[in-house]
Design a protein around this motif. Structure first.
Motif, PDB file in Angstrom:
ATOM      1  N   LYS A 152      -0.516 -30.145 -40.673  1.00 55.45           N
ATOM      2  CA  LYS A 152      -1.788 -30.613 -40.125  1.00 55.45           C
ATOM      3  C   LYS A 152      -2.948 -29.952 -40.860  1.00 55.45           C
ATOM      4  N   TYR A 193       3.794 -28.330 -39.480  1.00 54.91           N
ATOM      5  CA  TYR A 193       3.661 -29.777 -39.389  1.00 54.91           C
ATOM      6  C   TYR A 193       2.690 -30.377 -40.398  1.00 54.91           C
ATOM      7  N   SER A 217       0.604 -25.345 -36.435  1.00 59.27           N
ATOM      8  CA  SER A 217       0.416 -26.764 -36.766  1.00 59.27           C
ATOM      9  C   SER A 217       0.200 -26.963 -38.266  1.00 59.27           C
TER      10      SER A 217
END
Length: 145
Positions: free
Chosen positions: A108, A106, A102
């Motif tokens: 995050k 992405y 993540s």
């Protein structure tokens, strides 16, 4: 003898329904040592995932040590999140993998990291065409043109 009296006082205070239980310093120290030993017992997971993610993403990362520290952090959050169902090591293995993916894929933030997020990922790559400007910015001799 004094320690036994203190423990009885603590037990009595807790039995009487006191809002806070005062723990002796030895108990707190013992809890910290148990937590420390539990975290260190998963060193093999941290090493395996650090080596794996470093091998496939090192061009995007600050350093091996930053990645390793991030994975240690994720492991500790995972230990706190584990609710006792299933196998703890399998849960942590899954948790570390998914959280690092993540972060890297992405963008995050690490779990439970809201105010001052950290990341092992480097800032955008500076192209060689811009190197003169970067050098002037960071390595100027202090003279204005």
């Amino acid at each position: 003898m004094e320690q036994q009296n203190e423990q009885k006082h603590v037990q009595k205070q807790f039995a009487d329904g006191a809002a806070e239980e005062k723990l002796p310093a030895e108990k707190c120290s013992e809890d910290i040592n148990q937590w420390h030993n539990k975290v260190l017992s998963y060193k093999h997971l941290v090493r395996r995932w650090t080596a794996y993610f470093w091998g496939i993403n090192k061009a995007f990362l600050y350093s091996y040590e930053d990645l390793e520290q991030t994975i240690w952090y994720i492991l500790m959050v995972g230990l706190q999140e584990f609710d006792g169902r299933g196998d703890e090591e399998q849960f942590l293995n899954w948790y570390i993998r998914n959280k690092v993916v993540s972060i890297m894929m992405y963008g995050k933030k690490p779990p439970k990291c809201t105010h001052l997020p950290f990341t092992p990922i480097r800032f955008d790559y500076v192209s060689p065409d811009e190197m003169a400007e970067v050098n002037e910015l960071f390595y100027s001799d202090g003279e204005d043109d």
